[in-house]
Design an enzyme around this catalytic site. Structure first.
Site, PDB file in Angstrom:
ATOM      1  N   HIS A 111       0.835  -1.197   0.000  1.00  0.00           N
ATOM      2  CA  HIS A 111       0.000   0.000   0.000  1.00  0.00           C
ATOM      3  C   HIS A 111       0.871   1.248   0.000  1.00  0.00           C
ATOM      4  CE1 HIS A 111       0.454  -0.822   4.472  1.00  0.00           C
ATOM      5  NE2 HIS A 111       0.940   0.401   4.354  1.00  0.00           N
TER       6      HIS A 111
HETATM    7  P1  TYD Z   1      -2.386  -3.979   7.208  1.00  0.00           P
HETATM    8  O1  TYD Z   1      -2.423  -2.568   6.716  1.00  0.00           O
HETATM    9  O2  TYD Z   1      -2.871  -5.040   6.261  1.00  0.00           O
HETATM   10  O3  TYD Z   1      -0.906  -4.342   7.709  1.00  0.00           O
HETATM   11  P2  TYD Z   1       0.468  -4.340   6.885  1.00  0.00           P
HETATM   12  O4  TYD Z   1       0.756  -2.935   6.510  1.00  0.00           O
HETATM   13  O5  TYD Z   1       1.492  -4.861   7.801  1.00  0.00           O
HETATM   14  O6  TYD Z   1       0.277  -5.266   5.734  1.00  0.00           O
HETATM   15  O7  TYD Z   1      -3.180  -4.064   8.576  1.00  0.00           O
HETATM   16  C1  TYD Z   1      -3.635  -5.291   9.092  1.00  0.00           C
HETATM   17  C2  TYD Z   1      -4.871  -5.009   9.935  1.00  0.00           C
HETATM   18  O8  TYD Z   1      -4.517  -4.241  11.082  1.00  0.00           O
HETATM   19  C3  TYD Z   1      -5.936  -4.231   9.174  1.00  0.00           C
HETATM   20  O9  TYD Z   1      -7.197  -4.764   9.536  1.00  0.00           O
HETATM   21  C4  TYD Z   1      -5.824  -2.828   9.741  1.00  0.00           C
HETATM   22  C5  TYD Z   1      -5.310  -3.064  11.149  1.00  0.00           C
HETATM   23  N1  TYD Z   1      -4.476  -1.972  11.667  1.00  0.00           N
HETATM   24  C6  TYD Z   1      -4.906  -1.244  12.752  1.00  0.00           C
HETATM   25  O10 TYD Z   1      -6.034  -1.467  13.290  1.00  0.00           O
HETATM   26  N2  TYD Z   1      -4.116  -0.261  13.250  1.00  0.00           N
HETATM   27  C7  TYD Z   1      -2.911   0.017  12.722  1.00  0.00           C
HETATM   28  O11 TYD Z   1      -2.198   0.929  13.220  1.00  0.00           O
HETATM   29  C8  TYD Z   1      -2.464  -0.736  11.584  1.00  0.00           C
HETATM   30  C9  TYD Z   1      -1.130  -0.452  10.937  1.00  0.00           C
HETATM   31  C10 TYD Z   1      -3.280  -1.728  11.086  1.00  0.00           C
END
Ligand code: TYD
Length: 134
Positions: free
Chosen positions: A50
């Site tokens: 992302h």
């Molecule tokens: P995601 O963005 O997929 O993680 P990464 O960047 O490591 O791939 O996030 C995974 C899940 O965690 C998603 O449901 C959103 C949640 N999340 C939070 O609730 N708070 C946060 O600060 C972050 C980074 C993610």
């Protein structure tokens, strides 16, 4: 547009071991409003995938190692993070994938804002569109 760069933090060593302090606005170029960390990563997993619209981050391999692939829409760079006193500054509007996690790796993220899903581009084409590239 700010570019990604590596930050070498202080590394205070004595006979007991090492300590690395990180102070907002001094050691990283923003006020830290959120900290999260990624750990127990499944073998072969790819995280992130992302870009953020406004959020800035610093990523640190506080344990183990992993690769961070950054893409501003035109240029791609890969950074291997493997030292707990080195951070990677990731500016806004930069696509990132994180992979090749070693066993026991922990990715610490210092973020400039609270979690806000509307700050994400999770679709690469939408990211390029927003950059005016497609
Ligand atoms: P995601 O963005 O997929 O993680 P990464 O960047 O490591 O791939 O996030 C995974 C899940 O965690 C998603 O449901 C959103 C949640 N999340 C939070 O609730 N708070 C946060 O600060 C972050 C980074 C993610």
């Amino acid at each position: 547009m700010t570019q990604p760069y590596l930050i070498e933090f202080r590394h205070i060593l004595d006979h007991r071991g090492a300590l690395t302090p990180i102070e907002a606005e001094a050691d990283v170029p923003f006020s830290i409003r959120r900290v999260y960390f990624i750990y127990d990563v499944s073998h072969g997993a790819v995280r992130a995938g992302h870009s953020h619209k406004k959020l800035q981050q610093v990523l640190i391999a506080v344990s183990g190692s992993f690769k961070v692939h950054l893409d501003d829409g035109e240029n791609r760079q890969t950074f291997l993070l493997s030292r707990p006193n080195v951070g990677l500054y990731v500016p806004q509007m930069t696509w990132r994938d994180i992979d090749d996690f070693s066993g026991g790796a922990v990715c610490l993220s210092l973020a400039s804002d609270h979690y806000e899903e509307s700050d994400y581009y999770r679709d690469y084409e939408a990211f390029l569109n927003a950059k005016g590239i497609r």
